[in-house]
Structure formats: structure tokens, C-alpha cells
Design a protein around this motif. Structure first.
Motif, PDB file in Angstrom:
ATOM      1  N   ASN A  28       0.799  -1.234   0.000  1.00  0.00           N
ATOM      2  CA  ASN A  28       0.000   0.000   0.000  1.00  0.00           C
ATOM      3  C   ASN A  28       0.827   1.277   0.000  1.00  0.00           C
ATOM      4  N   GLU A  29       2.117   1.146   0.209  1.00  0.00           N
ATOM      5  CA  GLU A  29       2.968   2.334   0.269  1.00  0.00           C
ATOM      6  C   GLU A  29       4.059   2.199  -0.782  1.00  0.00           C
ATOM      7  N   SER A  30       4.446   3.316  -1.380  1.00  0.00           N
ATOM      8  CA  SER A  30       5.533   3.226  -2.340  1.00  0.00           C
ATOM      9  C   SER A  30       6.864   3.441  -1.610  1.00  0.00           C
ATOM     10  N   ILE A  31       7.792   2.525  -1.868  1.00  0.00           N
ATOM     11  CA  ILE A  31       9.121   2.623  -1.247  1.00  0.00           C
ATOM     12  C   ILE A  31       9.735   3.986  -1.562  1.00  0.00           C
ATOM     13  N   ASP A  33       8.350   6.796  -2.022  1.00  0.00           N
ATOM     14  CA  ASP A  33       7.749   7.908  -1.279  1.00  0.00           C
ATOM     15  C   ASP A  33       8.124   7.919   0.193  1.00  0.00           C
ATOM     16  N   VAL A  34       8.150   6.720   0.829  1.00  0.00           N
ATOM     17  CA  VAL A  34       8.307   6.734   2.294  1.00  0.00           C
ATOM     18  C   VAL A  34       9.625   6.146   2.800  1.00  0.00           C
ATOM     19  N   ALA A  35      10.441   5.598   1.917  1.00  0.00           N
ATOM     20  CA  ALA A  35      11.655   4.955   2.426  1.00  0.00           C
ATOM     21  C   ALA A  35      12.889   5.289   1.593  1.00  0.00           C
ATOM     22  N   THR A  36      12.949   6.538   1.114  1.00  0.00           N
ATOM     23  CA  THR A  36      14.161   6.997   0.429  1.00  0.00           C
ATOM     24  C   THR A  36      14.460   8.434   0.891  1.00  0.00           C
ATOM     25  N   PRO A  37      15.721   8.839   0.823  1.00  0.00           N
ATOM     26  CA  PRO A  37      16.051  10.232   1.175  1.00  0.00           C
ATOM     27  C   PRO A  37      15.305  11.216   0.274  1.00  0.00           C
ATOM     28  N   PRO A  44       8.353  15.652   3.613  1.00  0.00           N
ATOM     29  CA  PRO A  44       8.729  15.155   4.940  1.00  0.00           C
ATOM     30  C   PRO A  44       7.524  14.791   5.804  1.00  0.00           C
ATOM     31  N   ALA A  45       6.434  15.553   5.674  1.00  0.00           N
ATOM     32  CA  ALA A  45       5.260  15.293   6.533  1.00  0.00           C
ATOM     33  C   ALA A  45       4.722  13.880   6.268  1.00  0.00           C
ATOM     34  N   ARG A  46       4.696  13.477   5.000  1.00  0.00           N
ATOM     35  CA  ARG A  46       4.176  12.149   4.658  1.00  0.00           C
ATOM     36  C   ARG A  46       5.060  11.043   5.249  1.00  0.00           C
ATOM     37  N   VAL A  47       6.378  11.249   5.136  1.00  0.00           N
ATOM     38  CA  VAL A  47       7.315  10.243   5.653  1.00  0.00           C
ATOM     39  C   VAL A  47       7.229  10.179   7.179  1.00  0.00           C
ATOM     40  N   LEU A  48       7.186  11.353   7.817  1.00  0.00           N
ATOM     41  CA  LEU A  48       7.080  11.358   9.285  1.00  0.00           C
ATOM     42  C   LEU A  48       5.788  10.682   9.727  1.00  0.00           C
ATOM     43  N   PHE A 149      16.299   3.137   1.617  1.00  0.00           N
ATOM     44  CA  PHE A 149      16.924   2.642   0.390  1.00  0.00           C
ATOM     45  C   PHE A 149      17.889   3.723  -0.111  1.00  0.00           C
ATOM     46  N   GLU A 150      18.988   3.289  -0.695  1.00  0.00           N
ATOM     47  CA  GLU A 150      20.086   4.154  -1.172  1.00  0.00           C
ATOM     48  C   GLU A 150      21.020   4.578  -0.050  1.00  0.00           C
ATOM     49  N   GLU A 151      20.704   4.224   1.205  1.00  0.00           N
ATOM     50  CA  GLU A 151      21.604   4.572   2.314  1.00  0.00           C
ATOM     51  C   GLU A 151      22.351   3.312   2.779  1.00  0.00           C
ATOM     52  N   MET A 152      23.490   3.557   3.422  1.00  0.00           N
ATOM     53  CA  MET A 152      24.341   2.455   3.874  1.00  0.00           C
ATOM     54  C   MET A 152      23.827   1.896   5.203  1.00  0.00           C
TER      55      MET A 152
END
Ligand code: OAD
Length: 232
Positions: A28-31, A33-37, A44-48, A149-152
Motif C-alpha cells: 500500500n505504500e511506495s518505497i 515515497d516513504v523509504a528513500t532520502p 517530509p510530513a508524509r514520511v514522518l 533505500f540508497e543509504e548504507m
């Protein structure tokens, strides 16, 4: 040394949804949108909000460690050889169960990181753009202490060292889709370790393991721990 990698499957029976199973979080969530820098920079509001909801769920009274988390804590307590748990999970169920030799390679939901001072603080309430860092006081620079994603991933040096010297590598409740964790079995195996997968079903990397046992974590993990301890 026994190195155990855990993923979302170990917490599924505690009431926390996995990512890729049917009904999982990524359905239901796009990676992006919510899990990348980039997603955080754009909105930011959506990710928070996404992580606020997950934090609130984790802290609700019905979420507790299950028999699999408890069995791994028992293994650490009673084993004659050292046990290290490396988890991809951002929940705190391993520590609630009593595991202490634990590395959260994808971060922790109950922590905040300040991008100004890099300080990491305990954070158990909703997070907003106007919050101040408890360490340096700067406002507007906090983010969830989650590896996107994209982070170490975190603790990679310690993990690689452990994989090189372990006798046994066990992967529990992970689909084997996300690297570098999905590659740990090959590192451990090429360094001479025995390798075992414990999962509901064969993961995408199942053929890389010497052995696999399939079923619910709350059943197969306690059985495996009993066996290991009885052989020592
Ligand atoms: P996935 O959702 O990809 O996989 C969960 C695995 O657990 C699947 O192979 C299921 O078959 C298995 N499973 C489900 N219920 C189970 C049960 N009761 N007992 C045993 N196994 C069960 O989750 P992960 O592999 O952990 O990263 O995902 C890896 C990373 O991808 C996560 O850490 C997260 C995600 O994007 C970040 O957010 C950075």
C-alpha cells in the motif's frame, strides 16, 4: 560464534506486518515515497506520518515479543558459544525479549537522528518538522533513525567481521530481497560457516543455504534453539 540474521517474518506473529507478503507494508505504500532520502526531501510530513503510525503501533499494548524472539534470547543466555543477532527489523522486540548482543542494521523506530549534529536520541512520540533535537537543540533537522533505500546500513564492519569468524549462520524470517543482508549467507559460507534458513517458505536465496526448515517462526525457532542447546 553463531550469527543470526532476522527479518520481518520473526515479528509477524507479534502483530507487525511484513513488507512483501500479501497485505505487507509495500503493498500500500511506495518505497520511493516513504523509504528513500528523496521521498523525505519531497514530502517530509508524509514520511514522518508513515513512521509515526508505525511507532504508535509498536508501542501499543498488544504488541509483544513472541516465542521466536524469546527463544533467541534464551539461546544467547544459555549457549556456550557467543551469539550475535543482526536484525533488519526496526522494532524493539528482540531487546524486549532479552537479547542484548544485537545490531539493528536498518535502524530503530524508537530513535530519532539529527542531521545537524548527527546525534541519535530515544524518541517514543510522534515526530514533526518543528521538533528540536534533544542533543543540540536545532529545530527542523530530526528524522527517523531508519536506514532508507540508497543509504548504507549500520554496523557493517562489525557484521562483516562476525560473518568471517562464525561457525554457524542462521537466517530467520527474511525474504532475501534486500542487500547487503541477502548476501550475508554467501559471505558466511565462503568463510567456512554452516548455513541454515528458518522461514515460512523458501526465500529467494534459499539455494545458497546448506539447509532449510520451513514453518512459523514461533514454532520452528524454539525447536531449533532446543536442539542447539541440547547438543552443546
Ligand atoms: P519481507 O517482508 O521481504 O519478508 C518477510 C519474510 O518472512 C518472507 O519470506 C515470509 O515468507 C516470512 N514470514 C512471514 N511470516 C512469517 C512467520 N510467521 N514465520 C516465519 N517467517 C515468516 O521482510 P524482510 O526480508 O525483513 O528495509 O525485508 C527486508 C527489508 O526490506 C526490511 O528491513 C525493510 C524492507 O524494505 C527497510 O525498510 C530499510
Amino acid at each position: 560464534m553463531i550469527v543470526i540474521l532476522t527479518g520481518a517474518g520473526i515479528s509477524q506473529e507479534s502483530g507487525i506486518a511484513t513488507f512483501r507478503d500479501s497485505g505487507g507494508l509495500w503493498e500500500n505504500e511506495s518505497i520511493e515515497d516513504v523509504a528513500t532520502p528523496g521521498g523525505f526531501a519531497r514530502n517530509p510530513a508524509r514520511v514522518l506520518d508513515f513512521y509515526n503510525q508505525r511507532r504508535k503501533q509498536l508501542l501499543s499494548p498488544e504488541i509483544a515479543p513472541n516465542a521466536a524472539h524469546l527463544a533467541l534470547a534464551r539461546l544467547e543466555r544459555e549457549s556456550s558459544e557467543p551469539v550475535l543477532v543482526v536484525t533488519q527489523n526496526v522494532d524493539n522486540l528482540h531487546e524486549c525479549a532479552g537479547t542484548s548482543n544485537l545490531l539493528h542494521m536498518h535502524g530503530e523506530l524508537l530513535k530519532a537522528r539529527c542531521t545537524a549534529c548527527r546525534g541519535v536520541s530515544q524518541w517514543e512520540v510522534d515526530m514533526s518538522k518543528s521538533d528540536a533535537c534533544p542533543k543540540c537543540g536545532t529545530t527542523g533537522k530530526l528524522r527517523p533513525h531508519i536506514v532508507w533505500f540508497e543509504e548504507m546500513p549500520l554496523y557493517m564492519d562489525e557484521i562483516e567481521q562476525a560473518l568471517e569468524s562464525c561457525r554457524l549462520f542462521v537466517s530467520i524470517g527474511t525474504s532475501g530481497n534486500v542487500y547487503p543482508a541477502a548476501g550475508f549467507v554467501r559471505s558466511a559460507r565462503s568463510a567456512g560457516a554452516q548455513t541454515l534458513e528458518l522461514n515460512l517458505e523458501k526465500s529467494v536465496g534459499a539455494s545458497a543455504f546448506h539447509d532449510g526448515r520451513y514453518g512459523k517462526a514461533s514454532e520452528i525457532v524454539p525447536d531449533w534453539v532446543d536442539e542447539v542447546l541440547s547438543r552443546q
